[in-house]
Scaffold this active site. Structure first.
Site, short mmCIF file in Angstrom:
data_model
loop_
_atom_site.label_atom_id
_atom_site.label_comp_id
_atom_site.label_asym_id
_atom_site.label_seq_id
_atom_site.Cartn_x
_atom_site.Cartn_y
_atom_site.Cartn_z
N SER A 100 0.78 -1.09 0.11
CA SER A 100 -0.05 0.09 0.06
C SER A 100 0.99 1.22 0.00
O SER A 100 1.96 1.29 -0.67
CB SER A 100 -0.93 -0.16 1.21
OG SER A 100 -2.09 0.83 0.97
N ASP B 193 -4.74 -4.42 -2.48
CA ASP B 193 -4.05 -4.05 -1.43
C ASP B 193 -3.69 -5.36 -0.72
O ASP B 193 -4.30 -6.17 -0.22
CB ASP B 193 -4.95 -3.17 -0.50
CG ASP B 193 -4.06 -2.29 0.58
OD1 ASP B 193 -2.92 -2.68 0.94
OD2 ASP B 193 -4.48 -1.07 0.53
#
Length: 295
Positions: free
Chosen positions: A53, A212
């Site tokens: 991320s 993610d």
């Protein structure tokens, strides 16, 4: 749920072979502020960086051009973005998030044709963590399962490395950013590692869809030997009030913010307190060096 945690009173940063940067959206500016100060004091990054991320993006920005470029680009993009949602899309029963164009534009600001070679030939190798959807759940089911697992781990179990996502069938994958063959692949990898549907759509990367990396582990770590664990430092972006700033757990060392990072995780407007997060990182780094916590 953490088990035995040992406080660490001093850590030789130069002795670390792996540095892990947890995800956390805007909270990752704490990592940027802390690392910038350490590097200003002459410290070098370890040979291997691992992140997901925004943590992976912060690491990439440091390797590509320095965190300052990424910080200024973020502030500029946020200043020109008045809202998180595009309400006009509701007429089509869709939610359109500003992140879908803000995040790619931010990545391109520091990782582009001009800086790509610098990153590729960096002395540090950046391993980016992704989440692959569970085969029996599909993408939507995997996102739902990952969200439930996140809430359970954060609010009920208070764990650092969750096990629940894997029980749901979500799979963790790692790719080396330095090995990307072109800038488009590198940018796609960073964006995919931060894609949290519906805020940001899943992206194809490495032969399959990815989201993610925080859906499986917000502080991702590839398989390690006992020796590798002993020379790994994990920079968290969540504050655990009952734990010391620097602690050892399961053979690794963890460094956490001195307080809850004063910034919204997902806000991307002019109100977002990016500087406060960045400044807290610098202050924590200064404090760690002055007290001998880091050397």
């Amino acid at each position: 749920m953490l088990g035995k945690v040992e406080e660490t009173r001093a850590l030789d940063f130069s002795g670390m072979s792996t540095l892990v940067l947890a995800g956390g959206g805007n909270r990752c500016w704490w990592q940027a502020g802390a690392l910038r100060h350490l590097m200003e004091q002459g410290m070098r990054l370890p040979a291997q960086l691992v992140g997901t991320s925004a943590g992976a993006a912060v690491a990439a920005s440091i390797l590509a051009e320095g965190a300052d470029t990424a910080l200024q680009a973020c502030l500029k993009l946020y200043a020109s973005n008045p809202r998180i949602f595009d309400w006009s899309s509701l007429s089509k029963l869709k939610l359109k998030f500003a992140h879908q164009h803000v995040y790619p534009a931010w990545v391109e600001a520091f990782l582009n044709e001009t800086t790509f070679d610098t990153l590729r030939h960096s002395s540090s190798r950046l391993v980016v963590a992704l989440t692959r959807p569970a085969r029996f759940l599909g993408m939507r089911g995997s996102v739902a399962a990952g969200t439930v697992a996140y809430l359970v781990d954060k609010y009920l179990w208070n764990s650092i490395h969750p096990r629940l996502p894997r029980l749901f069938g979500l799979r963790q994958d790692f790719m080396v950013l330095n090995d990307c063959s072109d800038i488009e692949m590198a940018q796609s990898l960073l964006i995919a590692a931060a894609s949290a549907p519906p805020i940001m759509s899943a992206r194809p990367v490495g032969g399959g869809p990815a989201i993610d990396g925080g859906y499986t582990d917000n502080a991702p770590i590839p398989p390690q030997s006992e020796q590798e664990r002993s020379t790994t430092l994990v920079m968290l972006t969540r504050h655990y009030p009952k734990l010391p700033p620097l602690f050892r757990w399961h053979g690794r060392t963890y460094w956490q913010p001195s307080q809850r990072i004063p910034v919204s995780t997902w806000d991307c407007t002019s109100k977002t307190t990016v500087h406060e997060a960045y400044d807290l990182g610098a202050q924590d780094s200064i404090q760690a060096l002055e007290t001998g916590l880091l050397r």
